[in-house]
Motif scaffolding. Structure first.
Motif, short mmCIF file in Angstrom:
data_model
loop_
_atom_site.label_atom_id
_atom_site.label_comp_id
_atom_site.label_asym_id
_atom_site.label_seq_id
_atom_site.Cartn_x
_atom_site.Cartn_y
_atom_site.Cartn_z
N PRO A 272 0.66 -1.20 -0.03
CA PRO A 272 0.12 -0.04 -0.14
C PRO A 272 0.85 1.22 -0.03
N GLU A 273 0.20 2.28 -0.35
CA GLU A 273 0.84 3.43 -0.60
C GLU A 273 1.09 4.11 0.95
N GLN B 201 14.51 18.67 -7.13
CA GLN B 201 15.46 17.73 -7.01
C GLN B 201 15.03 16.45 -6.44
N ALA B 202 14.41 16.66 -5.32
CA ALA B 202 14.29 15.39 -4.28
C ALA B 202 12.77 14.85 -4.63
N ARG B 203 11.64 15.86 -5.18
CA ARG B 203 10.39 15.28 -5.47
C ARG B 203 10.61 14.33 -6.72
N GLN C 162 9.02 10.51 -6.23
CA GLN C 162 7.79 9.87 -7.06
C GLN C 162 8.32 8.68 -7.77
N SER C 163 9.15 8.54 -8.08
CA SER C 163 9.74 7.27 -8.75
C SER C 163 9.95 6.14 -7.98
N ALA D 263 9.89 1.49 -0.66
CA ALA D 263 11.15 2.35 -0.41
C ALA D 263 10.73 3.61 0.08
N ARG D 264 9.50 4.12 -0.26
CA ARG D 264 9.11 5.51 0.51
C ARG D 264 8.84 5.15 1.82
#
Length: 181
Positions: A96-97, A113-115, A119-120, A125-126
């Motif tokens: 799940p997100e 530069q971080a966003r 998102q990828s 990992a997030r």
């Protein structure tokens, strides 16, 4: 649940802090935890006394896991703190997100530069980045970790470096302390 389910019994415990917590928790027995794919965070589909739920088990720092049980789930399962409940879990098929904390969301919004690298990333990992940030004990450590996250992502790093996801080596992660010992 498509993966082979793990069934166990555990006692619902009340956390010692915060004193007015409405949630309870249970410790996943080591033999049940050993059947999971990782010693760190593991998202599962499951049932508590037959009532379905989806949650992320957290590492207990001892090589096993613990589960935070919201009052709504406990009540739906017909259980009270102190009861022994039957739990049936299996790793989720699709991660799940994770919910992104407001302070991290603001930092990412302010850093193109971080966003884009954020998102990828995969949801898992997030989730690891978020867990590393939110596991900080002090507000200044959390703020420093958010800044470091943005810097690392902007430089191409995709994983939180040197973060012990199990808590076994750093002793930074553990299950809550039960109010009744």
């Amino acid at each position: 649940m498509a993966s082979k389910p793990t069934v166990f019994q555990a006692r619902l415990l009340r956390p010692a802090t915060p004193h007015r917590a409405t949630w309870s928790f249970l410790l996943v027995p080591p033999d049940a935890s050993a059947q999971l794919p990782a010693r760190g965070l593991v998202s599962v589909d499951g049932t508590l006394n037959g009532h379905p739920f989806q949650a992320t088990l957290e590492p207990d720092g001892q090589g096993s896991h613990w589960l935070k049980v919201p009052r709504s789930l406990r009540e739906a399962a017909g259980a009270t703190v102190g009861d022994t409940v039957t739990v049936d879990i299996a790793p989720v098929e699709q991660e799940p997100e994770p919910s992104v904390p407001v302070d991290l969301r603001k930092a990412l919004a302010g850093s193109h530069q971080a966003r884009e690298p954020w998102q990828s990333l995969t949801p898992a990992a997030r989730r690891d980045w978020i867990f590393w940030i939110t596991s900080a004990k002090k507000p200044e450590t959390r703020a420093r970790r958010i800044a470091t996250t943005c810097e690392m992502l902007a430089s191409g790093k995709r994983r939180a470096c040197c973060f012990d996801r199990s808590g076994m080596y750093s002793k930074g992660l553990s299950a809550p302390v039960a109010a009744d010992g």
